[in-house]
Write a protein that holds these residues in place. Structure first.
Motif, short mmCIF file in Angstrom:
data_model
loop_
_atom_site.label_atom_id
_atom_site.label_comp_id
_atom_site.label_asym_id
_atom_site.label_seq_id
_atom_site.Cartn_x
_atom_site.Cartn_y
_atom_site.Cartn_z
N VAL A 47 0.91 -1.06 -0.26
CA VAL A 47 -0.35 -0.01 -0.13
C VAL A 47 0.71 1.43 0.05
CG1 VAL A 47 -1.99 0.82 1.07
CG2 VAL A 47 -1.89 -1.44 1.27
N PRO A 48 1.41 1.71 -1.33
CA PRO A 48 1.98 3.18 -0.93
C PRO A 48 0.60 4.40 -1.04
CG PRO A 48 0.96 2.20 -3.50
CD PRO A 48 1.17 1.13 -2.39
N SER B 49 -5.68 5.69 1.91
CA SER B 49 -4.67 4.99 2.16
C SER B 49 -4.49 4.06 3.55
CB SER B 49 -2.86 5.32 1.48
OG SER B 49 -3.05 5.75 -0.23
N LEU B 50 -4.13 4.77 4.29
CA LEU B 50 -4.33 4.52 5.83
C LEU B 50 -5.29 3.50 5.70
CD1 LEU B 50 -2.94 7.24 7.51
CD2 LEU B 50 -1.32 5.44 6.72
N GLY B 51 -6.64 3.93 5.42
CA GLY B 51 -7.42 3.38 5.60
C GLY B 51 -7.74 2.10 5.02
N TRP B 52 -7.13 1.86 4.10
CA TRP B 52 -7.49 1.08 3.03
C TRP B 52 -6.30 -0.34 3.18
CZ3 TRP B 52 -7.16 0.70 -3.45
CH2 TRP B 52 -8.31 -0.59 -3.93
N ALA B 53 -5.66 0.37 4.02
CA ALA B 53 -4.36 -0.79 4.43
C ALA B 53 -4.87 -1.75 5.79
CB ALA B 53 -3.13 0.15 5.23
N GLU B 54 -5.47 -0.95 6.95
CA GLU B 54 -6.26 -1.24 8.01
C GLU B 54 -7.02 -2.35 7.65
OE1 GLU B 54 -7.06 -2.01 12.10
OE2 GLU B 54 -5.37 -0.96 10.72
N GLY C 139 -7.94 14.62 8.34
CA GLY C 139 -6.60 13.78 8.26
C GLY C 139 -5.14 14.57 8.28
N MET C 140 -5.65 15.35 8.80
CA MET C 140 -3.88 16.81 9.27
C MET C 140 -3.46 16.79 9.84
SD MET C 140 -3.60 17.32 5.96
CE MET C 140 -3.68 16.42 3.99
N ALA C 141 -4.26 15.90 11.29
CA ALA C 141 -3.98 16.25 12.76
C ALA C 141 -2.09 16.90 13.04
CB ALA C 141 -5.08 15.53 13.77
#
Length: 404
Positions: free
Chosen positions: A90-91, A97-102, A344-346
């Motif tokens: 998962v690049p 991207s993080l969500g699909w990876a999870e 997602g920018m925190a």
């Protein structure tokens, strides 16, 4: 002494990156009694959607329709081609991207991630290097988000496919186009995308509730090798139904189908895909022109610096805390405009992403809608005395006056 008038009354503008503005024709098509789901017009209408969905994705492959949102599409795509214990690459490190990876991890997959930060698109060379290093071909799929809705980064799918081919790696290329199908170009067949997922609520201009998984013959072979696929997620009966009920694994999403039929009429048969894409590209450039002007005299800057790596569906912006939240709140209260949050920018210094906002420019939008949103933002910057450069609206108007 009189109070200042509240100028927010009137039709509210939802300028978030999905759900997008829904055409009145779509909503009117959905505003009807429930139809017979066993025979009649609904059956023919549903089958008629398939070639037009393929036209939007530019594929001769297959498409399965699901009741669900984009996360459901993630689940469906993985369930059909990947077994527990399979490895995926998962690049990308932005929100989706993080969500699909999870989602992959929760399905028992092994996940390798390539981190490009939240301000960059995927580097195809890094993908090639990772695949070359996988000499035993343990990686079964590369999961790529075409446009990350949070960062507004758009990755070059053709270059990523070329990198995979250069590495001589057999992994499937699976792409999330939820944010941008119908806004950014998708050439599924020409770019060698094996599996692609999207949702109804963005470029397709239909309320949230349906998602779609497109897949080619290479993915069909991968599906045939699976030891099991759950009856609900299995794309085979949905794309190759022996009976109509199999297209939805039960009751169809009837009213969404009526809306989708009208939306696809508008996209494919009336405006035409090339014109739809050109409209989105022009309106995106108008947004960028305004943002460039504002940024000349203040803290506002686009999250993605390279125009070639920016989506035509959404623009993520940095303006420094607390200006992002202040501006969004002012626009809701005083201008009747809702902008997107800084998803997602925190950071440690900005735990609530108060220094970010996003402008959605996807789906059923035109010049006056986009210029109206930009004008409202300009008013908000002035009302809140947030430093900014001049000439933003003139710059945006010039892009719309001479579209290329």
């Amino acid at each position: 002494m009189t109070n200042s008038p509240n100028l927010s009354h009137g039709r509210h503008t939802l300028a978030i990156p999905g759900p997008s503005v829904m055409p009145e024709r779509v909503l009117q098509a959905m505003h009807r009694p429930a139809p017979n789901i066993y025979t009649g017009e609904l059956i023919d209408l549903t089958y008629s959607l398939v070639p037009d969905l393929k036209a939007v994705a530019k594929t001769q492959g297959h498409v399965a329709m699901y009741i669900g949102n984009g996360h459901a599409a993630w689940e469906a795509s993985l369930a059909n081609v990947l077994e527990v214990g399979d490895k995926v690459l998962v690049p990308g490190a932005a929100q989706f991207s993080l969500g699909w990876a999870e989602t992959a991890r929760r399905r028992g997959l092994l996940v390798d991630q390539l981190d490009f930060g939240r301000r960059n698109a995927i580097d195809p060379q890094a993908v090639e290097d990772a695949l070359r290093a996988d000499s035993t071909h343990d990686i079964k799929a590369v999961l790529v988000v075409q446009t990350d809705t949070a960062s507004s980064a758009k990755s070059d799918l053709a270059a990523i496919r070329a990198a995979m081919d250069a590495a001589g790696h057999p992994a499937l290329l699976c792409v999330d186009s939820i944010a941008c199908l119908g806004c950014d170009d998708m050439q599924m067949d020409a770019w060698g995308v094996d599996v692609m997922v999207t949702g109804s609520q963005k470029g397709l201009m239909v309320p949230p509730g349906m998602c779609f998984v497109f897949f080619n013959d290479k993915a069909v072979v991968a599906r045939q090798k699976m030891s099991r696929v759950s009856s609900y997620w299995d794309w085979h009966p949905r794309a190759n139904p022996e009976g109509y009920y199999q297209m939805s694994c039960g009751t169809a999403p009837t009213h969404h189908l009526y809306g989708l039929r009208v939306a696809l009429d508008m996209i494919v048969h009336e405006e035409g895909m090339d014109n739809v894409l050109a409209r989105h590209a022009t309106l995106a450039r108008a947004v960028w022109a305004a943002c460039d002007a504002w940024g000349q005299g203040g803290p506002l800057e686009m999250n993605i610096a390279d125009p070639a790596a920016r989506s035509h569906a959404v623009t993520a912006l940095r303006i420094g805390a607390p200006h992002g939240t202040d501006l969004r709140n002012w626009l809701i209260a005083n201008a009747g405009v809702t902008l997107g949050i800084g998803l997602g920018m925190a950071t440690e210094d900005d735990a609530n992403s108060d220094g970010f906002f996003r402008i959605g420019h996807m789906g059923h939008i035109n010049t006056h809608m986009m210029l109206g949103t930009l004008g409202a933002i300009d008013a908000g910057l002035k009302a809140l005395r947030i430093p900014h450069g001049d000439g933003a609206l003139a710059a945006a108007a010039q892009v719309c006056a001479a579209p290329s």
